[in-house]
Design a protein around this motif. Structure first.
Motif, PDB file in Angstrom:
ATOM      1  N   VAL A   1       0.893  -1.060  -0.072  1.00 29.22           N
ATOM      2  CA  VAL A   1       0.111  -0.004   0.008  1.00 29.22           C
ATOM      3  C   VAL A   1       0.738   1.175  -0.032  1.00 29.22           C
ATOM      4  CG1 VAL A   1      -1.999   1.368   1.143  1.00 29.22           C
ATOM      5  CG2 VAL A   1      -1.559  -1.247   1.211  1.00 29.22           C
ATOM      6  N   GLN A   2       0.721   2.189  -0.777  1.00 31.88           N
ATOM      7  CA  GLN A   2       1.179   3.469  -1.012  1.00 31.88           C
ATOM      8  C   GLN A   2       0.382   4.670  -0.580  1.00 31.88           C
ATOM      9  OE1 GLN A   2       3.631   3.279  -4.598  1.00 31.88           O
ATOM     10  NE2 GLN A   2       5.278   2.526  -3.445  1.00 31.88           N
ATOM     11  N   LEU A   3       0.838   5.763   0.129  1.00 31.90           N
ATOM     12  CA  LEU A   3      -0.066   6.960   0.203  1.00 31.90           C
ATOM     13  C   LEU A   3       0.670   7.981  -0.226  1.00 31.90           C
ATOM     14  CD1 LEU A   3      -1.286   6.274   3.542  1.00 31.90           C
ATOM     15  CD2 LEU A   3      -2.447   5.637   1.779  1.00 31.90           C
ATOM     16  N   GLN A   4       0.128   8.786  -1.195  1.00 27.04           N
ATOM     17  CA  GLN A   4       0.824   9.828  -1.519  1.00 27.04           C
ATOM     18  C   GLN A   4       0.068  11.213  -1.105  1.00 27.04           C
ATOM     19  OE1 GLN A   4       3.520  10.270  -3.883  1.00 27.04           O
ATOM     20  NE2 GLN A   4       3.346  12.167  -3.341  1.00 27.04           N
ATOM     21  N   ALA A   5       0.698  12.000  -0.203  1.00 26.52           N
ATOM     22  CA  ALA A   5       0.068  13.310   0.263  1.00 26.52           C
ATOM     23  C   ALA A   5       0.740  14.255  -0.435  1.00 26.52           C
ATOM     24  CB  ALA A   5       0.370  13.367   1.482  1.00 26.52           C
ATOM     25  N   SER A   6      -0.200  15.316  -0.680  1.00 30.35           N
ATOM     26  CA  SER A   6       0.038  16.578  -1.226  1.00 30.35           C
ATOM     27  C   SER A   6      -1.050  17.840  -0.913  1.00 30.35           C
ATOM     28  CB  SER A   6      -0.156  16.547  -2.865  1.00 30.35           C
ATOM     29  OG  SER A   6      -1.585  16.337  -2.969  1.00 30.35           O
ATOM     30  N   GLY A   7      -0.300  19.105  -1.145  1.00 27.96           N
ATOM     31  CA  GLY A   7      -1.261  20.121  -0.771  1.00 27.96           C
ATOM     32  C   GLY A   7      -0.627  20.885   0.357  1.00 27.96           C
ATOM     33  N   ALA A  96      -3.263   5.270   6.789  1.00 32.43           N
ATOM     34  CA  ALA A  96      -4.445   4.246   6.180  1.00 32.43           C
ATOM     35  C   ALA A  96      -4.330   3.193   7.279  1.00 32.43           C
ATOM     36  CB  ALA A  96      -4.481   3.821   4.669  1.00 32.43           C
ATOM     37  N   ARG A  97      -5.455   2.763   7.810  1.00 31.38           N
ATOM     38  CA  ARG A  97      -5.303   1.647   8.700  1.00 31.38           C
ATOM     39  C   ARG A  97      -5.982   0.512   8.066  1.00 31.38           C
ATOM     40  NH1 ARG A  97      -5.607   0.570  15.069  1.00 31.38           N
ATOM     41  NH2 ARG A  97      -3.350   1.439  14.715  1.00 31.38           N
ATOM     42  N   ILE A  98      -5.342  -0.526   7.569  1.00 32.57           N
ATOM     43  CA  ILE A  98      -6.006  -1.585   6.608  1.00 32.57           C
ATOM     44  C   ILE A  98      -5.593  -3.146   7.376  1.00 32.57           C
ATOM     45  CG2 ILE A  98      -6.293  -2.712   4.362  1.00 32.57           C
ATOM     46  CD1 ILE A  98      -4.888   0.004   3.272  1.00 32.57           C
ATOM     47  N   GLY A  99      -6.856  -3.755   7.582  1.00 28.52           N
ATOM     48  CA  GLY A  99      -6.442  -5.030   8.365  1.00 28.52           C
ATOM     49  C   GLY A  99      -5.794  -4.900   9.657  1.00 28.52           C
ATOM     50  N   GLY A 100      -5.867  -3.606  10.384  1.00 25.15           N
ATOM     51  CA  GLY A 100      -4.925  -3.513  11.619  1.00 25.15           C
ATOM     52  C   GLY A 100      -3.411  -3.033  11.494  1.00 25.15           C
ATOM     53  N   ILE A 101      -3.137  -2.771  10.217  1.00 26.86           N
ATOM     54  CA  ILE A 101      -1.656  -2.290  10.044  1.00 26.86           C
ATOM     55  C   ILE A 101      -1.993  -0.920   9.373  1.00 26.86           C
ATOM     56  CG2 ILE A 101       0.229  -2.681   8.388  1.00 26.86           C
ATOM     57  CD1 ILE A 101      -0.636  -5.775   8.152  1.00 26.86           C
ATOM     58  N   ASP A 102      -0.923  -0.185   9.976  1.00 27.10           N
ATOM     59  CA  ASP A 102      -0.923   1.372   9.762  1.00 27.10           C
ATOM     60  C   ASP A 102       0.163   1.659   8.417  1.00 27.10           C
ATOM     61  OD1 ASP A 102      -1.530   2.107  12.979  1.00 27.10           O
ATOM     62  OD2 ASP A 102      -2.726   2.660  11.288  1.00 27.10           O
ATOM     63  N   TYR A 103      -0.388   2.286   7.449  1.00 26.96           N
ATOM     64  CA  TYR A 103       0.345   2.552   6.186  1.00 26.96           C
ATOM     65  C   TYR A 103       0.509   4.126   6.307  1.00 26.96           C
ATOM     66  CZ  TYR A 103      -0.322  -2.150   4.874  1.00 26.96           C
ATOM     67  OH  TYR A 103      -0.277  -3.479   4.901  1.00 26.96           O
ATOM     68  N   TRP A 104       1.699   4.600   6.110  1.00 28.55           N
ATOM     69  CA  TRP A 104       1.924   6.027   6.413  1.00 28.55           C
ATOM     70  C   TRP A 104       2.415   6.496   4.753  1.00 28.55           C
ATOM     71  CZ3 TRP A 104       0.805   8.704  10.568  1.00 28.55           C
ATOM     72  CH2 TRP A 104       0.656   8.024  11.776  1.00 28.55           C
ATOM     73  N   GLY A 105       1.813   7.770   4.469  1.00 26.03           N
ATOM     74  CA  GLY A 105       2.340   8.511   3.480  1.00 26.03           C
ATOM     75  C   GLY A 105       3.572   9.368   3.992  1.00 26.03           C
ATOM     76  N   GLN A 106       4.304   9.939   2.862  1.00 24.48           N
ATOM     77  CA  GLN A 106       5.197  11.017   3.411  1.00 24.48           C
ATOM     78  C   GLN A 106       4.609  12.152   4.079  1.00 24.48           C
ATOM     79  OE1 GLN A 106       3.849  11.235   0.693  1.00 24.48           O
ATOM     80  NE2 GLN A 106       4.038  13.318  -0.511  1.00 24.48           N
TER      81      GLN A 106
END
Length: 114
Positions: A1-7, A96-106
């Motif tokens: 899972v990848q998260l891309q933050a912007s703004g 993003a918490r998916i299935g109990g795992i946290d994935y972080w964006g930059q």
């Protein structure tokens, strides 16, 4: 899972910014999207969260000024920030918490000048 933050960016006190976070590589179903921030010398704090069903939670410090939303089809979450204050200056992170795992964006820097 990848998260891309912007703004992020530089804004004067009283101004507005909208942060976006787009997820890829996983189903968006049943995810909880969260926005955190970390100011220099301070611990990371939860700013807002939103469930897949659009239930929201806000930190007291941003209630009435920030609005979190999400578009499940586009796998994107947004944080609309209004009436920004100098104390809102921080690096903002989406999670993003998916299935109990946290994935972080930059992180994305938000700087509010007074």
């Amino acid at each position: 899972v990848q998260l891309q933050a912007s703004g992020g960016g530089l804004v004067q006190a009283g101004g507005s910014l909208t942060l976006s976070c787009t997820a890829s590589g996983s189903s968006f179903i049943r995810t909880v999207m969260r926005w955190y921030r970390q100011a220099p010398g301070k611990e990371r704090e939860l700013v807002a969260s939103i469930t897949y069903g659009h239930e929201t939670i806000y930190a007291d410090s941003v209630k009435g000024r920030f609005t979190v939303s999400r578009d499940n089809l586009k796998k994107t979450a947004h944080l609309q920030m209004n009436n920004l204050k100098a104390d809102d200056t921080a690096v903002y992170y989406c999670d993003a918490r998916i299935g109990g795992i946290d994935y972080w964006g930059q992180g994305t820097q938000v700087t509010v000048s007074s």
